[in-house]
Design an enzyme around this catalytic site. Structure first.
Site, mmCIF file in Angstrom:
data_model
loop_
_atom_site.group_PDB
_atom_site.id
_atom_site.type_symbol
_atom_site.label_atom_id
_atom_site.label_comp_id
_atom_site.label_asym_id
_atom_site.label_seq_id
_atom_site.Cartn_x
_atom_site.Cartn_y
_atom_site.Cartn_z
ATOM 1 N N ASP A 168 0.639 -1.722 0.082
ATOM 2 C CA ASP A 168 0.027 0.276 -0.237
ATOM 3 C C ASP A 168 0.822 0.899 -0.345
ATOM 4 O OD1 ASP A 168 -2.497 0.926 0.082
ATOM 5 O OD2 ASP A 168 -2.516 1.656 2.438
ATOM 6 N N ASP A 185 3.551 2.035 7.648
ATOM 7 C CA ASP A 185 2.154 1.385 7.877
ATOM 8 C C ASP A 185 2.443 0.180 6.602
ATOM 9 O OD1 ASP A 185 1.374 3.808 9.143
ATOM 10 O OD2 ASP A 185 0.681 4.926 7.139
#
Length: 282
Positions: A168, A185
């Protein structure tokens, strides 16, 4: 400020001494600036599954290993215990990825502890000493864009050499620290060798970087680093210092559709057999 309930166990156990402020709230977690003795760190508090906007797509969780067979069966059946186990596995995936990538030399926040659904890690700071901004909040000259782009390509290569794909990666989960970009993340990180969607995810991560930095340096938009990096990995030729050109020779060989359909049928039969075995074992 009022102490979030999820952080109270860390205060009680002496892992943090004070909560200074909330740094951000994202799709899967909230991040707080905390004090640990003389050091300032950040605490990532994961949101419960029903309060997250990010979906645990099977594309990401495919082939993730669960050591406990009871948990694996429960997760397959979708029981309450299974959902709780899946949530725990989702959270620990980022912790595992951070330690793995930090050991490989990838610039990620240094992880310190994972306790009661809270990840304690390094607070990445910018040149001014404050919390580092995300790339999407910064403008670059064409030369700066090219430099950061090449730096991040090397980080992508390092990650892939360690067997990990971010999954991502974009300007929204990269910080511009005082010493350059820092990747954050990672709960959706995938195993490059064990996930059938790995090539697409790797190419998408690189395409996101290309599209963002291409706003400042349009010449980057003509490159095909994603395909080049995956081809090197697939042929066992990828290493941290491998030269990259941004060029990729596309195959002109006709696709054997019969072979493709046979592989799809075999995969479906294998999946059905696996599900039957799990049901019988339960």
């Amino acid at each position: 400020m009022k102490i979030p309930k999820r952080l109270e166990p860390l205060l009680e156990d002496g892992l943090i001494d004070d909560v200074t402020r909330q740094l951000m709230s994202g799709k899967e977690a909230m991040v707080f600036v905390v004090r640990c003795g003389d050091e300032v760190r950040c605490a990532k508090v994961y949101k419960e599954a029903n309060k997250r906007s990010f979906r645990q797509s099977v594309d990401y969780t495919e082939n993730r290993k669960v050591k406990n067979s009871r948990q694996a069966r429960a997760m397959a059946k979708g029981t309450r215990y299974g959902r709780e186990a899946q949530e725990a596995a989702w959270q620990s995936a980022e912790v595992d990825a951070l330690y793995r990538l930090a050991a490989a030399g990838v610039r990620v926040p240094t992880p310190y502890n994972f306790h009661s659904g809270v990840l304690l890690m390094e607070l990445v700071t910018g040149e001014d000493g404050n919390a580092a901004p995300r790339l999407n909040d910064v403008d670059f000259t064409p030369e700066e864009a090219r430099t950061h782009f090449q730096t991040l390509l090397r980080q992508v290569v390092l990650m892939l050499c360690a067997g990990v794909i971010h999954g991502d990666l974009s300007e929204f989960n990269i910080l511009l620290g005082s010493e350059g970009p820092v990747i954050i993340d990672l709960p959706q990180a995938v195993d490059a060798a064990g996930n059938n969607h790995a090539p697409d995810m790797l190419e998408r991560d690189v395409a996101n970087l290309t599209g963002y930095f291409g706003r400042f340096a349009p010449d980057l938009l003509k490159t095909e680093y994603g395909k080049e990096i995956w081809a090197l990995y697939e042929h066992g030729e990828l290493h941290p210092e491998v030269p990259l050109t941004g060029c990729f020779a596309h195959s002109t060989k006709p696709v054997d559709l019969d072979s493709v359909f046979r592989e799809i049928d075999d995969a479906r039969a294998e999946d059905e057999a696996r599900r039957l075995r799990m049901l019988e074992a339960g």
